[in-house]
Design a protein around this motif. Sequence first.
Motif, mmCIF file in Angstrom:
data_model
loop_
_atom_site.group_PDB
_atom_site.id
_atom_site.type_symbol
_atom_site.label_atom_id
_atom_site.label_comp_id
_atom_site.label_asym_id
_atom_site.label_seq_id
_atom_site.Cartn_x
_atom_site.Cartn_y
_atom_site.Cartn_z
ATOM 1 N N PRO A 52 1.479 -32.859 -33.794
ATOM 2 C CA PRO A 52 0.378 -33.762 -33.461
ATOM 3 C C PRO A 52 -0.800 -33.574 -34.408
ATOM 4 C CG PRO A 52 0.472 -31.946 -31.907
ATOM 5 C CD PRO A 52 1.679 -31.820 -32.772
ATOM 6 N N ILE A 82 7.615 -18.965 -34.892
ATOM 7 C CA ILE A 82 7.680 -20.130 -34.008
ATOM 8 C C ILE A 82 9.017 -20.207 -33.280
ATOM 9 C CG2 ILE A 82 5.891 -21.492 -35.182
ATOM 10 C CD1 ILE A 82 8.013 -23.129 -36.521
ATOM 11 N N MET A 135 9.004 -17.487 -30.556
ATOM 12 C CA MET A 135 8.098 -17.939 -29.504
ATOM 13 C C MET A 135 8.797 -18.956 -28.610
ATOM 14 S SD MET A 135 6.045 -20.814 -28.856
ATOM 15 C CE MET A 135 5.962 -21.631 -30.445
ATOM 16 N N ARG A 136 9.427 -19.952 -29.248
ATOM 17 C CA ARG A 136 10.054 -21.029 -28.491
ATOM 18 C C ARG A 136 11.248 -20.546 -27.679
ATOM 19 N NH1 ARG A 136 10.851 -23.867 -25.424
ATOM 20 N NH2 ARG A 136 11.075 -26.126 -25.303
ATOM 21 N N ILE A 192 9.908 -17.382 -24.900
ATOM 22 C CA ILE A 192 8.743 -17.531 -24.026
ATOM 23 C C ILE A 192 9.192 -17.621 -22.563
ATOM 24 C CG2 ILE A 192 8.567 -20.072 -23.943
ATOM 25 C CD1 ILE A 192 5.632 -17.816 -24.725
ATOM 26 N N TYR A 197 7.766 -18.188 -18.372
ATOM 27 C CA TYR A 197 6.664 -18.695 -17.561
ATOM 28 C C TYR A 197 6.529 -17.806 -16.339
ATOM 29 C CZ TYR A 197 6.646 -22.723 -20.594
ATOM 30 O OH TYR A 197 6.543 -23.525 -21.706
ATOM 31 N N ASN A 241 1.958 -19.879 -15.628
ATOM 32 C CA ASN A 241 1.276 -19.648 -16.904
ATOM 33 C C ASN A 241 2.307 -19.091 -17.888
ATOM 34 O OD1 ASN A 241 -0.636 -19.181 -18.864
ATOM 35 N ND2 ASN A 241 -1.641 -17.480 -17.809
ATOM 36 N N ILE A 242 2.075 -19.237 -19.209
ATOM 37 C CA ILE A 242 2.996 -18.610 -20.153
ATOM 38 C C ILE A 242 2.815 -17.109 -20.099
ATOM 39 C CG2 ILE A 242 3.586 -20.317 -21.912
ATOM 40 C CD1 ILE A 242 1.052 -19.520 -23.385
ATOM 41 N N SER A 243 3.895 -16.399 -20.338
ATOM 42 C CA SER A 243 3.876 -14.962 -20.120
ATOM 43 C C SER A 243 5.016 -14.323 -20.902
ATOM 44 C CB SER A 243 4.059 -14.715 -18.628
ATOM 45 O OG SER A 243 4.308 -13.368 -18.381
ATOM 46 N N ASP A 244 4.880 -13.036 -21.204
ATOM 47 C CA ASP A 244 5.987 -12.330 -21.853
ATOM 48 C C ASP A 244 6.891 -11.648 -20.831
ATOM 49 O OD1 ASP A 244 5.030 -13.161 -24.246
ATOM 50 O OD2 ASP A 244 4.024 -11.287 -24.758
ATOM 51 N N ASP A 264 -3.038 -27.181 -17.346
ATOM 52 C CA ASP A 264 -2.389 -26.718 -18.555
ATOM 53 C C ASP A 264 -2.740 -25.271 -18.832
ATOM 54 O OD1 ASP A 264 -0.986 -28.360 -20.667
ATOM 55 O OD2 ASP A 264 -2.287 -27.051 -21.857
ATOM 56 N N ILE A 265 -1.884 -24.586 -19.562
ATOM 57 C CA ILE A 265 -2.181 -23.198 -19.909
ATOM 58 C C ILE A 265 -3.434 -23.079 -20.760
ATOM 59 C CG2 ILE A 265 0.003 -22.047 -19.656
ATOM 60 C CD1 ILE A 265 1.002 -23.098 -22.142
ATOM 61 N N ARG A 266 -3.746 -24.161 -21.496
ATOM 62 C CA ARG A 266 -4.961 -24.131 -22.300
ATOM 63 C C ARG A 266 -6.207 -24.018 -21.413
ATOM 64 N NH1 ARG A 266 -4.944 -28.861 -26.550
ATOM 65 N NH2 ARG A 266 -3.032 -29.262 -25.366
ATOM 66 N N MET A 310 -6.873 -20.485 -20.424
ATOM 67 C CA MET A 310 -7.567 -19.756 -21.489
ATOM 68 C C MET A 310 -9.048 -20.115 -21.526
ATOM 69 S SD MET A 310 -4.722 -19.999 -24.484
ATOM 70 C CE MET A 310 -5.717 -19.094 -25.634
ATOM 71 N N ASN A 313 -12.088 -17.526 -20.738
ATOM 72 C CA ASN A 313 -13.122 -17.245 -21.746
ATOM 73 C C ASN A 313 -14.544 -17.310 -21.178
ATOM 74 O OD1 ASN A 313 -11.403 -16.664 -23.830
ATOM 75 N ND2 ASN A 313 -11.409 -18.741 -24.666
#
Lengths: 206, 206
Positions: free
Chosen positions: B19, B48, B51-52, B55, B57, B63-66, B88-90, B93, B97
């Motif tokens: 995008p 990448i 990560m893909r 990854i 959840y 949320n995204i998580s390890d 969204d996970i964003r 964050m 913050n």
Amino acid sequence: MEFSSKLIEKAVNEMSQLPGIGKRTALRLVLHLLKQPKEQTGFLAQAIVTMREDIKYCESCHNISDSILCEICANKNRNHQIICIVEDIRDVMAIENTGQFRGIYHVLGGKISPIDGVGPSQLNITTLVEKVKSGSVNEIIFALSSTMEGDTTNFYIYKQIGESEIIISTIARGISVGDELEFADEVTLGRSILHRVPFEKAFKNN
Amino acid sequence: MEFSSKLIEKAVNEMSQLPGIGKRTALRLVLHLLKQPKEQTGFLAQAIVTMREDIKYCESCHNISDSILCEICANKNRNHQIICIVEDIRDVMAIENTGQFRGIYHVLGGKISPIDGVGPSQLNITTLVEKVKSGSVNEIIFALSSTMEGDTTNFYIYKQIGESEIIISTIARGISVGDELEFADEVTLGRSILHRVPFEKAFKNN
């Protein structure tokens, strides 16, 4: 920026190494990839790795190529006696898109810039000089940036070629097509008057 | 745009799927990679893909998580009775913050948007409703976009939760900090007057 996943953090860090891509943009790209099918990320990764590993440079003009000679150098319909000297492969694409040049190119790979630590030895100058001295060239056209570094490079190559009987020209500098005269800078305007062209010739190829 | 190499073309095409990245930017990125050491491209591609592929959840909040639970849900110092609902996970964050929230999150993964073909079943709503009905939650805070879709999603979840005794709130809407009043739109300004807060409270956490 804090990440809840080390994997995301690593991907973002790698992405943000690219020019013009900061951490925020990198995060947006990474989250976009997360929403796409897994294969898509695979394709992207594959494409850039294959590109980086398998890319070749044309032996003659140093343009990027898939084979030993690039398509332009391998094309017998082009005039191999006229060489256009450019800094970068992007410039080749730009000039090709104009459709005004039917000769071949020589890609220097940069310009002489002591500030960035780029000297003549890092550029593809020797092969160009050899080509010119071999006598197979009629004309060379300098199409470098109109900057101090570009002019320095022009001058260096000019000196290297020495006294040969070929035509040496540079691309015209003047007012951009579509520009208002009142906004042009003095140097450009001055040059455009100094290097004025006969009226009929100016509109021939328009 | 014409490319002298199929490899470049493929890499540019894949890059320009991202995008906000057009063909020209993609070409700039690809040419940048060509100038960097080969390993760098490898690192990027590896990061990448890993990560893909790897990854995870968070099982609780999506949320995204390890690992199975994300760092926030696994943190016992946080108040697990207050859930902040985000798209969204964003957004997680962004709220993290600010440092103003010590509860946990629930990531819906989007918002109800019939135009984009997103219905309630595609979002993580069921798990949220279960969590609320299990009785372990005191308060939920809606932190969705202040748009038609956001409000629809808010309302849908509100109806799903039904009559429970928990506190349901939404984040405050009003004039952005630092904004001039004269440029604020009428709806926002109206809401900011309607939901005015006691003076002392307003500056407490500044």
